[in-house]
Design a protein around this motif. Structure first.
Motif, mmCIF file in Angstrom:
data_model
loop_
_atom_site.group_PDB
_atom_site.id
_atom_site.type_symbol
_atom_site.label_atom_id
_atom_site.label_comp_id
_atom_site.label_asym_id
_atom_site.label_seq_id
_atom_site.Cartn_x
_atom_site.Cartn_y
_atom_site.Cartn_z
ATOM 1 N N CYS A 85 54.327 11.017 26.709
ATOM 2 C CA CYS A 85 53.270 10.019 26.555
ATOM 3 C C CYS A 85 53.889 8.626 26.608
ATOM 4 N N GLY A 86 53.028 7.618 26.707
ATOM 5 C CA GLY A 86 53.530 6.247 26.799
ATOM 6 C C GLY A 86 54.361 5.849 25.601
ATOM 7 N N ARG A 87 53.930 6.257 24.397
ATOM 8 C CA ARG A 87 54.658 5.888 23.180
ATOM 9 C C ARG A 87 56.056 6.476 23.168
ATOM 10 N N HIS A 88 56.191 7.757 23.495
ATOM 11 C CA HIS A 88 57.514 8.375 23.440
ATOM 12 C C HIS A 88 58.394 7.966 24.626
ATOM 13 N N ALA A 89 57.783 7.627 25.745
ATOM 14 C CA ALA A 89 58.572 7.085 26.856
ATOM 15 C C ALA A 89 59.144 5.727 26.470
ATOM 16 N N GLU A 90 58.341 4.905 25.799
ATOM 17 C CA GLU A 90 58.806 3.590 25.358
ATOM 18 C C GLU A 90 59.904 3.731 24.306
ATOM 19 N N GLN A 91 59.728 4.658 23.373
ATOM 20 C CA GLN A 91 60.754 4.874 22.352
ATOM 21 C C GLN A 91 62.069 5.332 22.977
ATOM 22 N N LEU A 92 61.979 6.208 23.977
ATOM 23 C CA LEU A 92 63.194 6.679 24.641
ATOM 24 C C LEU A 92 63.901 5.519 25.330
ATOM 25 N N GLU A 140 70.803 8.811 17.771
ATOM 26 C CA GLU A 140 70.582 7.526 17.119
ATOM 27 C C GLU A 140 70.507 7.690 15.602
ATOM 28 N N LEU A 141 69.788 8.706 15.135
ATOM 29 C CA LEU A 141 69.663 8.918 13.694
ATOM 30 C C LEU A 141 71.019 9.212 13.059
ATOM 31 N N ALA A 142 71.844 10.004 13.754
ATOM 32 C CA ALA A 142 73.174 10.309 13.232
ATOM 33 C C ALA A 142 74.002 9.040 13.094
ATOM 34 N N ALA A 143 73.920 8.163 14.090
ATOM 35 C CA ALA A 143 74.681 6.913 14.035
ATOM 36 C C ALA A 143 74.162 6.005 12.924
ATOM 37 N N THR A 158 50.314 20.324 29.870
ATOM 38 C CA THR A 158 49.071 19.605 29.621
ATOM 39 C C THR A 158 49.247 18.383 28.745
ATOM 40 N N GLY A 159 50.387 18.210 28.138
ATOM 41 C CA GLY A 159 50.557 17.081 27.238
ATOM 42 C C GLY A 159 52.007 16.679 27.071
ATOM 43 N N CYS A 160 52.226 15.640 26.249
ATOM 44 C CA CYS A 160 53.564 15.137 25.961
ATOM 45 C C CYS A 160 54.431 16.245 25.368
ATOM 46 N N GLU A 161 55.641 16.380 25.870
ATOM 47 C CA GLU A 161 56.551 17.418 25.404
ATOM 48 C C GLU A 161 57.037 17.170 23.962
ATOM 49 N N VAL A 162 56.806 15.976 23.446
ATOM 50 C CA VAL A 162 57.238 15.662 22.084
ATOM 51 C C VAL A 162 56.091 15.809 21.091
ATOM 52 N N TYR A 171 60.628 15.358 35.279
ATOM 53 C CA TYR A 171 61.738 16.108 34.682
ATOM 54 C C TYR A 171 61.223 17.005 33.560
ATOM 55 N N PRO A 172 61.222 18.331 33.749
ATOM 56 C CA PRO A 172 60.640 19.224 32.741
ATOM 57 C C PRO A 172 61.309 19.163 31.370
ATOM 58 N N ALA A 173 62.586 18.767 31.317
ATOM 59 C CA ALA A 173 63.302 18.709 30.037
ATOM 60 C C ALA A 173 63.231 17.325 29.400
ATOM 61 N N ALA A 174 62.264 16.502 29.807
ATOM 62 C CA ALA A 174 62.167 15.142 29.277
ATOM 63 C C ALA A 174 62.004 15.138 27.762
ATOM 64 N N GLY A 175 61.242 16.090 27.232
ATOM 65 C CA GLY A 175 61.048 16.166 25.791
ATOM 66 C C GLY A 175 62.342 16.458 25.056
ATOM 67 N N ASP A 176 63.140 17.396 25.591
ATOM 68 C CA ASP A 176 64.425 17.712 24.972
ATOM 69 C C ASP A 176 65.364 16.510 25.036
ATOM 70 N N LEU A 177 65.339 15.787 26.152
ATOM 71 C CA LEU A 177 66.155 14.578 26.278
ATOM 72 C C LEU A 177 65.754 13.564 25.212
ATOM 73 N N ALA A 178 64.460 13.331 25.053
ATOM 74 C CA ALA A 178 63.983 12.361 24.072
ATOM 75 C C ALA A 178 64.397 12.761 22.660
ATOM 76 N N ARG A 179 64.274 14.043 22.352
ATOM 77 C CA ARG A 179 64.636 14.496 21.004
ATOM 78 C C ARG A 179 66.128 14.366 20.742
#
Length: 211
Positions: free
Chosen positions: A17-24, A136-139, A2-6, A122-130
């Motif tokens: 959602c649009g924001r997290h798709a753009e961030q990815l 990126e944070l580690a780098a 029903t909503g963004c996986e993130v 893709y059902p794992a899109a949220g896991d991919l984004a995270r």
């Protein structure tokens, strides 16, 4: 679903959602650049520009900063990103064989090109984004946030077999020692290399740098 996986925001059936798709999308574009900087951090930093003209210090010296290597490196980022590419392709084209390893930049570019499908199907899109965010944070914990900006040193003065001067821009990160031209591959390492680079810069460029 029903909503963004993130973040859980209503998405009308999309996995991000649009924001997290753009961030990815932004992180996939930036990841290869940030890990190029991580690779530079693996070489121990010295005191500054004098490293190009002074003799090497006595005694053994590790060629890598092992504290950085233990935490984050390009090989691990490339491996993780490639596994995501393999899984996305498996879900989208189940009858295709797994793609061969192609390198971090190529896999990030492939995932970015498939991002619209990933967000929609893709059902794992949220896991991919995270996980991309974690890479990126580690780098950035190594190179700084924002990442350090390259310094322009001039234009490459290497000459090919036909006598043509390369002329590509030569840049380096703060604290970086040896530099290779990204166009022709010539390596600037010795004191003579740096003196030659400086001597043959166009006069207009040299005046601009001084200003």
């Amino acid at each position: 679903m029903t909503g963004c996986e993130v973040c859980g925001t209503e998405t009308g059936g999309r996995y991000l959602c649009g924001r997290h798709a753009e961030q990815l999308a932004e992180r996939l574009a930036e990841l290869p650049k940030v890990y190029d900087e991580v690779a530079e951090c693996l070489v121990p930093r010295r005191s500054g520009p004098a490293e190009f003209v002074t003799a090497a210090s006595a005694g053994p010296r590790s060629p890598l900063d092992e504290s950085v290597l233990d935490e984050v490196n390009t090989a691990r980022a490339a491996e993780v990103t490639h596994l995501w590419r393999v899984d996305v392709q498996r879900v989208r084209w189940p009858h295709h064989g797994a793609p061969a390893p192609a390198g971090l930049a190529a896999d990030c570019r492939w995932l970015a090109m498939e991002l619209e499908w990933i967000v929609e199907h893709y059902p794992a899109a949220g896991d991919l984004a995270r996980e991309v965010r974690e890479l990126e944070l580690a780098a950035r914990s190594i190179v700084g946030d924002p990442a350090p900006r390259p310094q322009r040193l001039g234009t490459c003065v290497a000459v090919d077999g036909e006598g043509v001067v390369c002329g590509a821009a030569i840049t380096r990160l703060p604290g970086q020692g040896r530099v290779s031209c990204r166009w022709c591959g010539y390596r600037y390492e010795s004191e003579q290399d740096w003196l030659t680079l400086l001597h043959f810069q166009p006069k207009a460029d040299a005046a601009g740098e001084a200003a």
